[in-house]
Scaffold this active site. Structure first.
Site, PDB file in Angstrom:
ATOM      1  N   GLY A  11      33.691  -1.847 117.698  1.00 26.77           N
ATOM      2  CA  GLY A  11      33.819  -0.766 116.721  1.00 26.77           C
ATOM      3  C   GLY A  11      33.810   0.573 117.448  1.00 26.77           C
ATOM      4  O   GLY A  11      33.901   0.629 118.676  1.00 26.77           O
ATOM      5  N   TYR A  13      31.355   2.567 118.016  1.00 30.16           N
ATOM      6  CA  TYR A  13      30.197   2.647 118.915  1.00 30.16           C
ATOM      7  C   TYR A  13      30.472   1.873 120.205  1.00 30.16           C
ATOM      8  O   TYR A  13      30.338   2.396 121.319  1.00 30.16           O
ATOM      9  CB  TYR A  13      28.975   2.075 118.185  1.00 30.16           C
ATOM     10  CG  TYR A  13      27.637   2.362 118.809  1.00 30.16           C
ATOM     11  CD1 TYR A  13      27.483   2.598 120.171  1.00 30.16           C
ATOM     12  CD2 TYR A  13      26.493   2.379 118.014  1.00 30.16           C
ATOM     13  CE1 TYR A  13      26.239   2.842 120.727  1.00 30.16           C
ATOM     14  CE2 TYR A  13      25.241   2.639 118.553  1.00 30.16           C
ATOM     15  CZ  TYR A  13      25.127   2.870 119.912  1.00 30.16           C
ATOM     16  OH  TYR A  13      23.897   3.113 120.447  1.00 30.16           O
ATOM     17  N   ARG A  91      18.097   1.826 107.597  1.00 36.25           N
ATOM     18  CA  ARG A  91      18.303   0.861 108.686  1.00 36.25           C
ATOM     19  C   ARG A  91      17.769  -0.514 108.284  1.00 36.25           C
ATOM     20  O   ARG A  91      18.313  -1.541 108.656  1.00 36.25           O
ATOM     21  CB  ARG A  91      17.621   1.354 109.960  1.00 36.25           C
ATOM     22  CG  ARG A  91      18.298   2.572 110.585  1.00 36.25           C
ATOM     23  CD  ARG A  91      17.650   2.971 111.894  1.00 36.25           C
ATOM     24  NE  ARG A  91      18.376   4.077 112.520  1.00 36.25           N
ATOM     25  CZ  ARG A  91      18.089   5.362 112.312  1.00 36.25           C
ATOM     26  NH1 ARG A  91      17.096   5.688 111.506  1.00 36.25           N
ATOM     27  NH2 ARG A  91      18.792   6.306 112.905  1.00 36.25           N
ATOM     28  N   VAL A 121      21.419  -2.046 120.606  1.00 35.49           N
ATOM     29  CA  VAL A 121      21.595  -0.824 119.825  1.00 35.49           C
ATOM     30  C   VAL A 121      21.830  -1.123 118.344  1.00 35.49           C
ATOM     31  O   VAL A 121      21.981  -0.216 117.540  1.00 35.49           O
ATOM     32  CB  VAL A 121      22.745   0.044 120.384  1.00 35.49           C
ATOM     33  CG1 VAL A 121      22.479   0.419 121.828  1.00 35.49           C
ATOM     34  CG2 VAL A 121      24.082  -0.653 120.272  1.00 35.49           C
ATOM     35  N   ASN A 123      21.072  -2.053 114.500  1.00 39.85           N
ATOM     36  CA  ASN A 123      19.986  -1.677 113.587  1.00 39.85           C
ATOM     37  C   ASN A 123      19.580  -2.817 112.664  1.00 39.85           C
ATOM     38  O   ASN A 123      20.398  -3.684 112.377  1.00 39.85           O
ATOM     39  CB  ASN A 123      20.421  -0.460 112.748  1.00 39.85           C
ATOM     40  CG  ASN A 123      20.201   0.847 113.484  1.00 39.85           C
ATOM     41  OD1 ASN A 123      19.149   1.057 114.074  1.00 39.85           O
ATOM     42  ND2 ASN A 123      21.190   1.713 113.457  1.00 39.85           N
ATOM     43  N   ARG A 154      18.879  14.361 119.538  1.00 47.57           N
ATOM     44  CA  ARG A 154      19.090  15.045 118.256  1.00 47.57           C
ATOM     45  C   ARG A 154      18.083  16.175 118.079  1.00 47.57           C
ATOM     46  O   ARG A 154      18.439  17.295 117.682  1.00 47.57           O
ATOM     47  CB  ARG A 154      18.977  14.027 117.106  1.00 47.57           C
ATOM     48  CG  ARG A 154      20.200  13.124 117.000  1.00 47.57           C
ATOM     49  CD  ARG A 154      20.023  12.002 116.005  1.00 47.57           C
ATOM     50  NE  ARG A 154      21.309  11.323 115.770  1.00 47.57           N
ATOM     51  CZ  ARG A 154      21.442  10.091 115.299  1.00 47.57           C
ATOM     52  NH1 ARG A 154      20.368   9.364 115.026  1.00 47.57           N
ATOM     53  NH2 ARG A 154      22.641   9.566 115.115  1.00 47.57           N
ATOM     54  N   HIS A 178      12.557   3.677 115.706  1.00 47.63           N
ATOM     55  CA  HIS A 178      13.838   4.339 115.458  1.00 47.63           C
ATOM     56  C   HIS A 178      14.078   4.257 113.959  1.00 47.63           C
ATOM     57  O   HIS A 178      14.691   3.320 113.463  1.00 47.63           O
ATOM     58  CB  HIS A 178      14.955   3.626 116.224  1.00 47.63           C
ATOM     59  CG  HIS A 178      16.280   4.322 116.143  1.00 47.63           C
ATOM     60  ND1 HIS A 178      16.436   5.659 116.418  1.00 47.63           N
ATOM     61  CD2 HIS A 178      17.510   3.860 115.826  1.00 47.63           C
ATOM     62  CE1 HIS A 178      17.709   5.985 116.268  1.00 47.63           C
ATOM     63  NE2 HIS A 178      18.381   4.911 115.910  1.00 47.63           N
TER      64      HIS A 178
END
Length: 312
Positions: A11, A13, A91, A121, A123, A154, A178
């Site tokens: 995808g 990502y 998530r 990575v 979720n 971020r 996360h």
């Protein structure tokens, strides 16, 4: 050179992670796999045609149709497979669906690359990292997750924008889960070496913390379809680079705790030294009582969710 890295999931990502890894020019091969037929092969062809322009030698190989042929003996595997969040989803809403995908992928990867370092990575991150460690049977230091690097990035970006300063002058830190139990660490946040609390009010810091905690959802809601991938892929690729180069670089990642901070037997966002073989050691940061309490609360939340994975 001489190393192979596989990215599972083609995808946005996964594809962007593969691009970043290839452009580092430190790997012989980047393998991109996906359940879809043709997509990873097409992306690989496109990426390879960028090599003369960008000046990297790394060869990108695409493997579609759910096959893992060609991934054998990967040094590092980045697993991005799973459904992304849709606007309004947490998530945790992905837990059941992605558990099945991550378990299946990890089992196949472990068979093909029994000595790999696995970076998760997918979720919900902390729980999927736990699941991958169990499914692979690998030592815990060879399985860890991408979390704190992204959340910290971020937070740093929001602080820099708020104060109108250069990104490089800002240092922030987030630990914990996360997601909802992310633990910002204001005591470790500085701008040009000055404590963040000297430059922003407690209310403004709380506002930026909340925006950081909801950073992925904010992107989701704007995109309408799909989820963030530029910043997350930058974080995942940087972790893989640290492992490949045996750099000993310290990053906030989702790592297995064995007594650090008084917390044991859980995957949680902490600072850790990365290198060959994965997590070399967890680095304990000096925390305030409130920050430590938040970290312990995050650990309990992850433990309770992770215990339900066995039923999925």
């Amino acid at each position: 050179m001489g190393k192979k890295v596989t990215v599972v999931g083609a995808g946005f990502y996964g594809a962007t992670t593969a691009q970043r890894l290839a452009e580092f020019n430190i790997f012989d091969t980047v393998v991109l796999t996906d359940i879809l037929e043709g997509r990873p092969e097409g992306l690989a062809l496109d990426l390879n045609q960028s090599r003369p322009v960008e000046g990297f030698e790394t060869k990108v190989v695409g493997v579609g149709g759910g096959s893992y042929d060609g991934t054998e003996d990967s040094d590092i595997v980045v697993i991005t497979a799973g459904l992304p969040r849709k606007p309004g989803m947490s998530r945790m809403d992905l837990l059941g669906t992605n558990a099945k995908i991550v378990r299946d992928v990890t089992t196949k990867i472990a068979e093909k690359s029994p000595n790999a370092v696995i970076i998760i990575v997918s979720n919900p991150l902390d729980e999927m990292t736990t699941l991958a460690a169990e499914a692979s049977g690998f030592p815990r230091e060879r399985v860890f997750g991408q979390a704190g690097i992204l959340d910290t990035a971020r937070f740093t970006n929001f602080v820099a924008e708020e104060l109108g300063v250069k990104i490089a002058s800002v240092k922030t830190l987030t630990l914990g889960s996360h997601g909802d139990t992310m633990v910002p660490v204001p005591s470790q946040c500085t701008v040009d070496g000055k404590p963040l609390a000297d430059l922003l009010s407690a209310e403004k810091i709380d506002e930026l913390v909340t925006r950081t905690r909801n950073g992925g959802a904010e992107v989701n809601n704007l995109l309408k379809t799909g989820s963030a991938f530029y910043a997350p892929s930058a974080a995942a690729a940087r972790m893989a680079k640290a492992v490949a180069e045996d750099a000993g670089a310290v990053f906030p990642v989702c790592a297995w705790l064995t007594g650090e901070y008084g917390i044991s037997d859980v995957y949680l966002g902490v600072e850790a030294e990365l290198g060959a073989g994965g997590v070399k050691k967890v680095v304990e940061t000096k925390l305030t009582d409130d920050e430590l309490a938040g970290l312990k609360a995050a650990a309990e939340a992850v433990k309770s969710k992770a215990s339900s994975l066995k039923e999925l």
